[in-house]
Write a protein that holds these residues in place. Structure first.
Motif, PDB file in Angstrom:
ATOM      1  N   ASP A 192       0.861  -1.222  -0.022  1.00  0.00           N
ATOM      2  CA  ASP A 192       0.133   0.014   0.211  1.00  0.00           C
ATOM      3  C   ASP A 192       0.909   1.440  -0.164  1.00  0.00           C
ATOM      4  OD1 ASP A 192      -2.298  -1.271   0.063  1.00  0.00           O
ATOM      5  OD2 ASP A 192      -2.380  -1.608   2.253  1.00  0.00           O
ATOM      6  N   MET A 193       2.369   1.270   0.156  1.00  0.00           N
ATOM      7  CA  MET A 193       3.068   2.122   0.388  1.00  0.00           C
ATOM      8  C   MET A 193       3.690   2.559  -1.103  1.00  0.00           C
ATOM      9  SD  MET A 193       5.444   1.533   3.560  1.00  0.00           S
ATOM     10  CE  MET A 193       6.689   2.941   2.982  1.00  0.00           C
ATOM     11  N   ARG A 194       3.545   3.868  -1.585  1.00  0.00           N
ATOM     12  CA  ARG A 194       4.237   4.277  -2.542  1.00  0.00           C
ATOM     13  C   ARG A 194       5.599   3.666  -2.907  1.00  0.00           C
ATOM     14  NH1 ARG A 194       2.829  10.370  -4.150  1.00  0.00           N
ATOM     15  NH2 ARG A 194       3.722   9.651  -5.853  1.00  0.00           N
ATOM     16  N   SER A 195       6.206   3.823  -4.010  1.00  0.00           N
ATOM     17  CA  SER A 195       7.527   3.391  -4.200  1.00  0.00           C
ATOM     18  C   SER A 195       8.404   4.414  -3.671  1.00  0.00           C
ATOM     19  CB  SER A 195       7.814   2.708  -5.554  1.00  0.00           C
ATOM     20  OG  SER A 195       7.651   4.023  -6.684  1.00  0.00           O
ATOM     21  N   SER A 196       9.754   4.049  -3.483  1.00  0.00           N
ATOM     22  CA  SER A 196      10.744   4.999  -3.026  1.00  0.00           C
ATOM     23  C   SER A 196      11.727   4.999  -3.841  1.00  0.00           C
ATOM     24  CB  SER A 196      11.371   4.625  -1.625  1.00  0.00           C
ATOM     25  OG  SER A 196      10.245   4.755  -0.598  1.00  0.00           O
ATOM     26  N   PRO A 197      12.730   5.781  -3.753  1.00  0.00           N
ATOM     27  CA  PRO A 197      13.898   5.930  -4.974  1.00  0.00           C
ATOM     28  C   PRO A 197      14.680   4.821  -4.561  1.00  0.00           C
ATOM     29  CG  PRO A 197      13.658   8.206  -3.590  1.00  0.00           C
ATOM     30  CD  PRO A 197      13.026   6.927  -3.020  1.00  0.00           C
ATOM     31  N   PRO A 198      15.199   4.058  -5.828  1.00  0.00           N
ATOM     32  CA  PRO A 198      15.990   3.039  -5.775  1.00  0.00           C
ATOM     33  C   PRO A 198      17.468   3.445  -5.021  1.00  0.00           C
ATOM     34  CG  PRO A 198      15.889   3.582  -7.978  1.00  0.00           C
ATOM     35  CD  PRO A 198      15.019   4.334  -7.119  1.00  0.00           C
ATOM     36  N   LEU A 199      18.109   2.539  -4.560  1.00  0.00           N
ATOM     37  CA  LEU A 199      19.438   3.098  -3.817  1.00  0.00           C
ATOM     38  C   LEU A 199      20.755   2.117  -4.415  1.00  0.00           C
ATOM     39  CD1 LEU A 199      18.487   3.125  -0.123  1.00  0.00           C
ATOM     40  CD2 LEU A 199      18.578   5.058  -1.858  1.00  0.00           C
ATOM     41  N   ALA A 200      20.207   1.565  -5.691  1.00  0.00           N
ATOM     42  CA  ALA A 200      21.469   0.833  -6.475  1.00  0.00           C
ATOM     43  C   ALA A 200      21.462   0.837  -7.835  1.00  0.00           C
ATOM     44  CB  ALA A 200      21.525  -0.582  -5.679  1.00  0.00           C
ATOM     45  N   ARG A 201      22.366   0.497  -8.384  1.00  0.00           N
ATOM     46  CA  ARG A 201      22.336   0.271  -9.865  1.00  0.00           C
ATOM     47  C   ARG A 201      22.244   1.518 -10.802  1.00  0.00           C
ATOM     48  NH1 ARG A 201      19.492  -3.626  -6.916  1.00  0.00           N
ATOM     49  NH2 ARG A 201      20.722  -5.468  -6.323  1.00  0.00           N
ATOM     50  N   ALA A 202      21.725   1.170 -11.958  1.00  0.00           N
ATOM     51  CA  ALA A 202      21.630   2.304 -13.051  1.00  0.00           C
ATOM     52  C   ALA A 202      20.935   3.437 -12.553  1.00  0.00           C
ATOM     53  CB  ALA A 202      21.064   1.631 -14.306  1.00  0.00           C
ATOM     54  N   ARG A 203      19.865   3.522 -12.082  1.00  0.00           N
ATOM     55  CA  ARG A 203      18.947   4.754 -11.824  1.00  0.00           C
ATOM     56  C   ARG A 203      19.643   5.572 -10.694  1.00  0.00           C
ATOM     57  NH1 ARG A 203      12.677   5.305  -9.871  1.00  0.00           N
ATOM     58  NH2 ARG A 203      12.786   7.488  -9.504  1.00  0.00           N
ATOM     59  N   PHE A 204      19.933   4.694  -9.814  1.00  0.00           N
ATOM     60  CA  PHE A 204      20.530   5.325  -8.258  1.00  0.00           C
ATOM     61  C   PHE A 204      22.039   6.144  -8.994  1.00  0.00           C
ATOM     62  CE2 PHE A 204      24.105   4.619  -5.269  1.00  0.00           C
ATOM     63  CZ  PHE A 204      23.798   5.501  -4.450  1.00  0.00           C
ATOM     64  N   LEU A 205      22.870   5.394  -9.685  1.00  0.00           N
ATOM     65  CA  LEU A 205      24.005   6.173 -10.116  1.00  0.00           C
ATOM     66  C   LEU A 205      23.643   7.203 -10.911  1.00  0.00           C
ATOM     67  CD1 LEU A 205      26.090   2.822 -10.881  1.00  0.00           C
ATOM     68  CD2 LEU A 205      26.277   4.177  -8.756  1.00  0.00           C
ATOM     69  N   ARG A 206      22.905   7.262 -12.009  1.00  0.00           N
ATOM     70  CA  ARG A 206      22.304   8.297 -12.553  1.00  0.00           C
ATOM     71  C   ARG A 206      22.067   9.521 -11.707  1.00  0.00           C
ATOM     72  NH1 ARG A 206      19.601   4.724 -16.066  1.00  0.00           N
ATOM     73  NH2 ARG A 206      17.582   5.500 -15.101  1.00  0.00           N
ATOM     74  N   GLU A 207      21.277   9.335 -10.794  1.00  0.00           N
ATOM     75  CA  GLU A 207      20.997  10.281  -9.754  1.00  0.00           C
ATOM     76  C   GLU A 207      22.054  10.961  -9.135  1.00  0.00           C
ATOM     77  OE1 GLU A 207      18.319  12.885  -7.734  1.00  0.00           O
ATOM     78  OE2 GLU A 207      17.796  11.773  -9.552  1.00  0.00           O
ATOM     79  N   TRP A 208      22.960  10.182  -8.708  1.00  0.00           N
ATOM     80  CA  TRP A 208      23.827  10.807  -8.036  1.00  0.00           C
ATOM     81  C   TRP A 208      25.339  10.963  -8.916  1.00  0.00           C
ATOM     82  CZ3 TRP A 208      23.841  12.513  -3.143  1.00  0.00           C
ATOM     83  CH2 TRP A 208      22.628  12.140  -2.369  1.00  0.00           C
ATOM     84  N   GLU A 209      25.378  10.719 -10.017  1.00  0.00           N
ATOM     85  CA  GLU A 209      26.507  11.015 -11.130  1.00  0.00           C
ATOM     86  C   GLU A 209      27.127  12.330 -10.724  1.00  0.00           C
ATOM     87  OE1 GLU A 209      29.356  10.866 -13.856  1.00  0.00           O
ATOM     88  OE2 GLU A 209      28.227   9.197 -13.425  1.00  0.00           O
ATOM     89  N   GLY A 210      28.539  12.162 -10.476  1.00  0.00           N
ATOM     90  CA  GLY A 210      29.136  13.647 -10.384  1.00  0.00           C
ATOM     91  C   GLY A 210      29.276  14.151  -8.813  1.00  0.00           C
ATOM     92  N   ARG A 211      28.552  13.734  -7.930  1.00  0.00           N
ATOM     93  CA  ARG A 211      28.447  13.861  -6.457  1.00  0.00           C
ATOM     94  C   ARG A 211      29.271  13.358  -5.643  1.00  0.00           C
ATOM     95  NH1 ARG A 211      22.820  14.378  -8.329  1.00  0.00           N
ATOM     96  NH2 ARG A 211      21.978  16.362  -7.876  1.00  0.00           N
ATOM     97  N   SER A 212      29.687  13.863  -4.567  1.00  0.00           N
ATOM     98  CA  SER A 212      30.748  13.052  -3.766  1.00  0.00           C
ATOM     99  C   SER A 212      30.042  12.192  -2.794  1.00  0.00           C
ATOM    100  CB  SER A 212      31.505  13.833  -2.736  1.00  0.00           C
ATOM    101  OG  SER A 212      30.629  14.529  -1.973  1.00  0.00           O
ATOM    102  N   LEU A 213      30.331  10.979  -2.177  1.00  0.00           N
ATOM    103  CA  LEU A 213      30.200  10.315  -1.102  1.00  0.00           C
ATOM    104  C   LEU A 213      29.764  11.056   0.001  1.00  0.00           C
ATOM    105  CD1 LEU A 213      31.943   6.852  -1.130  1.00  0.00           C
ATOM    106  CD2 LEU A 213      29.880   7.533  -2.212  1.00  0.00           C
TER     107      LEU A 213
END
Length: 273
Positions: A192-213
């Protein structure tokens, strides 16, 4: 679990369970020390270069909107407003905050001198602000800034250990998987919960590309778990990040990720080697 006080800018911040950072680095601008250098109006560089203005706007969208909003409105007191903030008149302090970080806001060592000048100029003149530009010479003159971009490394360079990733998987299962999914794909356990942002793999890496840890670490530490932020040990947050990287295919190395923003700021997230 979504906190209605969080800003809603950015691609994932309107999602239930999405992360929303609570940095307070810009809040340091509101408490300037007496020793800070204030540049007189006559010495201000004017932001009359359209390319610099466009670059500053691009950098702001990439690095700042999650906290301070697309129009600089912030969400005080957690996220100080930048629009109409008279403390932005101190050009030297802005340069220091962007380059070195302050409080929970990590430094941005991948930004060049020209980038810092463009970003500072944009913030000082966007929305209702009119404080003049900041030249690259002003940034370079700040002796406390160092050329950290030459000392950055990538998440593909073995920046965590296998043991740390295993610990991180255990911590993730207990604190994160209910919302972000046992497979880190953003599919919550509760249908019943809406999905959350993925935290691994392609989409996660696209979202965080170029940012620091460091950005990811503080983003996670200060806002997660959403119903009890900053409730894990600092080492556990670093372990969880190691697990996210491992699940995304990054190789392990000999040294663990340290729960320290200054060292993490020099590790950049890249989609590919």
């Amino acid at each position: 679990m979504w906190n209605s006080r969080m800003p809603t800018s950015g691609p994932d911040l309107r999602r239930r369970g999405g992360m929303a950072v609570r940095w307070t680095g810009w809040a340091a601008i509101a408490a300037l020390g007496a020793g800070c250098l204030v540049f007189p109006a006559a010495a201000r560089a004017q932001p009359d270069d359209a390319a610099i203005s466009d670059r500053g706007q691009q950098l702001y969208a990439e690095h700042c909107t999650r906290c301070h909003g697309a129009t600089g409105e912030g969400n005080p007191p957690t996220f100080p407003a930048l629009s109409g903030n008279n403390q932005l008149e101190d050009a030297a302090r802005i340069v220091q905050v962007i380059g070195q970080g302050s409080g929970n806001m990590p430094p941005f060592p991948t930004l060049t001198t020209a980038d810092i000048a463009a970003l500072a100029s944009y913030v000082r003149n966007a929305w209702t602000n009119s404080f003049g530009g900041v030249s690259a010479d002003t940034v370079a003159a700040e002796a406390s800034l160092s050329a950290d971009a030459d000392r950055t490394t990538s998440v593909w360079d073995g920046v965590f250990t296998d043991d740390q990733a295993v610990r991180g998987q255990s911590a993730y299962s207990g604190a994160c998987s209910f919302c972000h999914g046992r497979r880190l794909n953003g599919a919550p356990d509760d249908p019943d919960m809406r999905s959350s942002p993925p935290l691994a793999r392609a989409r996660f890496l696209r979202e965080w590309e170029g940012r620091s840890l460091a950005t990811l670490y503080e983003y996670t530490r200060l806002t997660m778990p959403e119903d009890n932020p900053n409730s894990l040990a600092d080492e556990e947050y670093a372990d969880i990040i190691a697990y996210l990287l491992s699940a995304s295919g990054m190789p392990a190395g000999d040294d663990e990720l340290a729960p320290d923003s200054r060292s993490l700021a020099r590790i950049v997230i890249r989609q590919q080697q």
